[in-house]
Design an enzyme around this catalytic site. Structure first.
Site, PDB file in Angstrom:
ATOM      1  CE  LYS A  13      30.152   8.005  13.247  1.00 40.93           C
ATOM      2  NZ  LYS A  13      28.861   8.087  12.522  1.00 40.93           N
ATOM      3  NE  ARG A  86      26.836   9.191  18.927  1.00 43.35           N
ATOM      4  CZ  ARG A  86      27.200   8.167  18.149  1.00 43.35           C
ATOM      5  NH1 ARG A  86      28.373   7.615  18.246  1.00 43.35           N
ATOM      6  NH2 ARG A  86      26.358   7.730  17.243  1.00 43.35           N
ATOM      7  NE  ARG A 125      24.822   0.254   9.495  1.00 42.94           N
ATOM      8  CZ  ARG A 125      25.137   1.286  10.265  1.00 42.94           C
ATOM      9  NH1 ARG A 125      26.351   1.791  10.226  1.00 42.94           N
ATOM     10  NH2 ARG A 125      24.226   1.824  11.044  1.00 42.94           N
ATOM     11  NE  ARG A 158      20.030  -6.610   6.222  1.00 42.15           N
ATOM     12  CZ  ARG A 158      20.365  -6.119   5.047  1.00 42.15           C
ATOM     13  NH1 ARG A 158      20.586  -4.821   4.907  1.00 42.15           N
ATOM     14  NH2 ARG A 158      20.497  -6.889   4.008  1.00 42.15           N
ATOM     15  NE  ARG A 170      21.594   5.460  14.474  1.00 46.18           N
ATOM     16  CZ  ARG A 170      21.769   4.558  13.500  1.00 46.18           C
ATOM     17  NH1 ARG A 170      20.766   3.769  13.131  1.00 46.18           N
ATOM     18  NH2 ARG A 170      22.932   4.444  12.916  1.00 46.18           N
TER      19      ARG A 170
HETATM   20  P1  AP5 Z   1      29.151   3.094   8.151  1.00 45.27           P
HETATM   21  O1  AP5 Z   1      30.598   3.146   7.833  1.00 45.27           O
HETATM   22  O2  AP5 Z   1      28.619   1.947   8.924  1.00 45.27           O
HETATM   23  O3  AP5 Z   1      28.701   4.488   8.811  1.00 45.27           O
HETATM   24  P2  AP5 Z   1      28.903   5.080  10.273  1.00 45.27           P
HETATM   25  O4  AP5 Z   1      29.230   6.515  10.131  1.00 45.27           O
HETATM   26  O5  AP5 Z   1      29.850   4.232  11.036  1.00 45.27           O
HETATM   27  O6  AP5 Z   1      27.424   4.961  10.804  1.00 45.27           O
HETATM   28  P3  AP5 Z   1      26.865   4.426  12.198  1.00 45.27           P
HETATM   29  O7  AP5 Z   1      25.414   4.103  11.990  1.00 45.27           O
HETATM   30  O8  AP5 Z   1      27.733   3.341  12.756  1.00 45.27           O
HETATM   31  O9  AP5 Z   1      26.987   5.695  13.067  1.00 45.27           O
HETATM   32  P4  AP5 Z   1      26.333   5.981  14.393  1.00 45.27           P
HETATM   33  O10 AP5 Z   1      27.115   7.141  14.833  1.00 45.27           O
HETATM   34  O11 AP5 Z   1      24.868   6.169  14.350  1.00 45.27           O
HETATM   35  O12 AP5 Z   1      26.486   4.590  15.222  1.00 45.27           O
HETATM   36  P5  AP5 Z   1      27.385   4.166  16.439  1.00 45.27           P
HETATM   37  O13 AP5 Z   1      27.624   2.718  16.297  1.00 45.27           O
HETATM   38  O14 AP5 Z   1      28.534   5.069  16.606  1.00 45.27           O
HETATM   39  O15 AP5 Z   1      28.358   3.206   6.762  1.00 45.27           O
HETATM   40  C1  AP5 Z   1      26.933   3.157   6.714  1.00 45.27           C
HETATM   41  C2  AP5 Z   1      26.497   2.443   5.424  1.00 45.27           C
HETATM   42  O16 AP5 Z   1      26.875   3.231   4.298  1.00 45.27           O
HETATM   43  C3  AP5 Z   1      27.157   1.066   5.208  1.00 45.27           C
HETATM   44  O17 AP5 Z   1      26.229   0.210   4.601  1.00 45.27           O
HETATM   45  C4  AP5 Z   1      28.338   1.379   4.263  1.00 45.27           C
HETATM   46  O18 AP5 Z   1      28.667   0.257   3.434  1.00 45.27           O
HETATM   47  C5  AP5 Z   1      27.770   2.526   3.436  1.00 45.27           C
HETATM   48  N1  AP5 Z   1      28.801   3.465   2.990  1.00 45.27           N
HETATM   49  C6  AP5 Z   1      29.854   3.941   3.711  1.00 45.27           C
HETATM   50  N2  AP5 Z   1      30.563   4.818   2.989  1.00 45.27           N
HETATM   51  C7  AP5 Z   1      29.937   4.919   1.796  1.00 45.27           C
HETATM   52  C8  AP5 Z   1      30.180   5.696   0.610  1.00 45.27           C
HETATM   53  N3  AP5 Z   1      31.223   6.555   0.535  1.00 45.27           N
HETATM   54  N4  AP5 Z   1      29.336   5.559  -0.434  1.00 45.27           N
HETATM   55  C9  AP5 Z   1      28.277   4.713  -0.352  1.00 45.27           C
HETATM   56  N5  AP5 Z   1      27.994   3.945   0.719  1.00 45.27           N
HETATM   57  C10 AP5 Z   1      28.801   4.060   1.794  1.00 45.27           C
HETATM   58  O19 AP5 Z   1      26.405   4.415  17.671  1.00 45.27           O
HETATM   59  C11 AP5 Z   1      25.252   3.632  17.855  1.00 45.27           C
HETATM   60  C12 AP5 Z   1      24.568   4.025  19.161  1.00 45.27           C
HETATM   61  O20 AP5 Z   1      25.449   3.751  20.266  1.00 45.27           O
HETATM   62  C13 AP5 Z   1      24.215   5.499  19.329  1.00 45.27           C
HETATM   63  O21 AP5 Z   1      22.979   5.805  18.716  1.00 45.27           O
HETATM   64  C14 AP5 Z   1      24.177   5.619  20.848  1.00 45.27           C
HETATM   65  O22 AP5 Z   1      22.997   5.056  21.375  1.00 45.27           O
HETATM   66  C15 AP5 Z   1      25.343   4.761  21.269  1.00 45.27           C
HETATM   67  N6  AP5 Z   1      26.631   5.497  21.321  1.00 45.27           N
HETATM   68  C16 AP5 Z   1      27.753   5.217  20.603  1.00 45.27           C
HETATM   69  N7  AP5 Z   1      28.741   6.073  20.891  1.00 45.27           N
HETATM   70  C17 AP5 Z   1      28.230   6.928  21.822  1.00 45.27           C
HETATM   71  C18 AP5 Z   1      28.770   8.054  22.495  1.00 45.27           C
HETATM   72  N8  AP5 Z   1      30.023   8.476  22.266  1.00 45.27           N
HETATM   73  N9  AP5 Z   1      27.955   8.715  23.358  1.00 45.27           N
HETATM   74  C19 AP5 Z   1      26.706   8.295  23.620  1.00 45.27           C
HETATM   75  N10 AP5 Z   1      26.120   7.246  23.003  1.00 45.27           N
HETATM   76  C20 AP5 Z   1      26.887   6.570  22.105  1.00 45.27           C
HETATM   77 MG    MG Z   2      29.722   3.040  12.760  1.00 41.86          MG
END
Ligand code: AP5
Ligand code: MG
Length: 213
Positions: A13, A86, A125, A158, A170
Site C-alpha cells: 500500500k 480498517r 523491509r 526498521r 497484524r
Molecule cells: P509496503 O509498501 O511498506 O507495504 P504496506 O502495505 O504499506 O505494509 P504495512 O506494513 O505498512 O501495512 P500495515 O497495514 O501493517 O501498516 P500500517 O503502517 O498501516 O511494502 C512492504 C515491503 O514489501 C517493502 O519492503 C516493499 O519494498 C516491498 N514491496 C512492496 N511491493 C512489492 C512488490 N510488488 N514486490 C516485491 N516487494 C514489494 O499500520 C501499522 C499499525 O498502525 C497497525 O498495526 C495499527 O496498530 C496502527 N494503525 C494504522 N492504521 C490504523 C487504523 N486505520 N486503525 C487502527 N489501527 C491502525
Molecule cells: Mg504501509
C-alpha cells in the site's frame, strides 16, 4: 479522485501510494505513518498507541477517525487512504466525513498477496529515516553507497512491529476486522481487485488501469 488502497500488512500500500503521489500529484493519508510520527515526537496520543502498535493490534477507531477528520477538514482532494479504514466503523465514518466536506470515494483498490509473500516482504523491509522511501533487502535494496535514492539521506529504519510475532497479530487483525470491508465495498459497487504479487511496476500498472478506467 479519492481512493482507498486496501490490503494486508506488506501488500504494498505504502509503496504504491508513493508512486501515485509522484505520478499523479495525489496526497497520501497513511494512518500508520501519522501514528508513528505521533509516537516519535512523544505526544500524549503517541505514548498511548506505541505499545498497541508494537504488538500489532489496531488502535481505537476514535483516534484514527480523529486523525483523518483533521486532514479532510484541512481541505484538498485527490486523497489516497492508505491503511484506513480498517474496521467497518471506520468505513462508515469515512463515508460520513467525505459527505461532510462534499467529496466522494471513487475507487477501493484491493491488493491481493498471499501470506507467505507478506511475511517475506515485511521481514526484509527498511525505510528511509528522512523521507520514508520504502526499501526491501530482497527486491529493492538500499543502494550500495548507503544513501536514499529519493532524498540522499543515509539513515534507515526498521519498524518495531516488523517481527514475526507482531506480524502474526497484524495478519489476524486484518482477517478478523479489516477483510469484512471487502464485502462492504463490493456491496457498494466500489471494489476493484488488483493482483499484488507482480513486481512493483506491474502492480502500479494494475492500479493505473483501475484509476484510468
Ligand atoms: P509496503 O509498501 O511498506 O507495504 P504496506 O502495505 O504499506 O505494509 P504495512 O506494513 O505498512 O501495512 P500495515 O497495514 O501493517 O501498516 P500500517 O503502517 O498501516 O511494502 C512492504 C515491503 O514489501 C517493502 O519492503 C516493499 O519494498 C516491498 N514491496 C512492496 N511491493 C512489492 C512488490 N510488488 N514486490 C516485491 N516487494 C514489494 O499500520 C501499522 C499499525 O498502525 C497497525 O498495526 C495499527 O496498530 C496502527 N494503525 C494504522 N492504521 C490504523 C487504523 N486505520 N486503525 C487502527 N489501527 C491502525
Ligand atoms: Mg504501509
Amino acid at each position: 479522485m479519492n481512493i482507498i488502497l486496501l490490503g494486508p500488512p506488506g501488500a504494498g500500500k505504502g509503496t504504491q501510494a508513493r508512486i501515485l503521489v509522484d505520478g499523479r500529484g495525489m496526497t497520501q493519508l497513511s494512518t500508520g505513518d501519522m501514528l508513528r510520527e505521533a509516537k516519535d515526537s512523544g505526544t500524549e496520543m503517541g505514548k498511548v498507541v506505541a505499545d498497541v502498535m508494537a504488538r500489532g493490534e489496531l488502535v481505537t477507531d476514535e483516534i484514527v477517525i480523529g486523525l483523518i477528520r483533521e486532514k479532510l477538514e484541512g481541505g484538498g482532494t485527490g486523497f489516497i487512504f492508505d491503511g484506513f479504514p480498517r474496521t467497518l466503523a471506520q468505513a462508515d465514518a469515512l463515508g460520513d466525513l467525505l459527505a461532510e466536506v462534499g467529496q466522494t470515494l471513487d475507487h477501493v483498490v484491493a491488493m491481493e498477496v498471499n501470506d507467505d509473500e507478506l511475511v517475506t516482504r515485511i521481514t526484509a523491509r527498511a525505510t528511509c529515516g528522512m523521507c520514508g522511501e520504502v526499501y526491501n533487502d530482497i527486491t529493492k535494496p538500499i543502494p550500495a553507497d548507503g544513501t536514499c535514492t529519493n532524498c540522499g539521506a543515509s539513515s534507515f529504519k526498521r519498524r518495531a512491529d516488523d517481527n514475526e510475532e507482531s506480524l502474526r497479530t497484524r495478519l489476524m487483525e486484518y482477517y478478523k476486522k479489516t477483510s469484512p470491508l471487502i464485502g462492504y465495498y463490493h456491496a457498494k459497487g466500489q471494489l476493484r481487485w488488483v493482483p499484488g504479487l507482480g513486481d512493483i511496476d506491474e502492480v502500479a500498472g494494475g492500479i493505473a488501469a483501475v484509476l484510468d478506467s
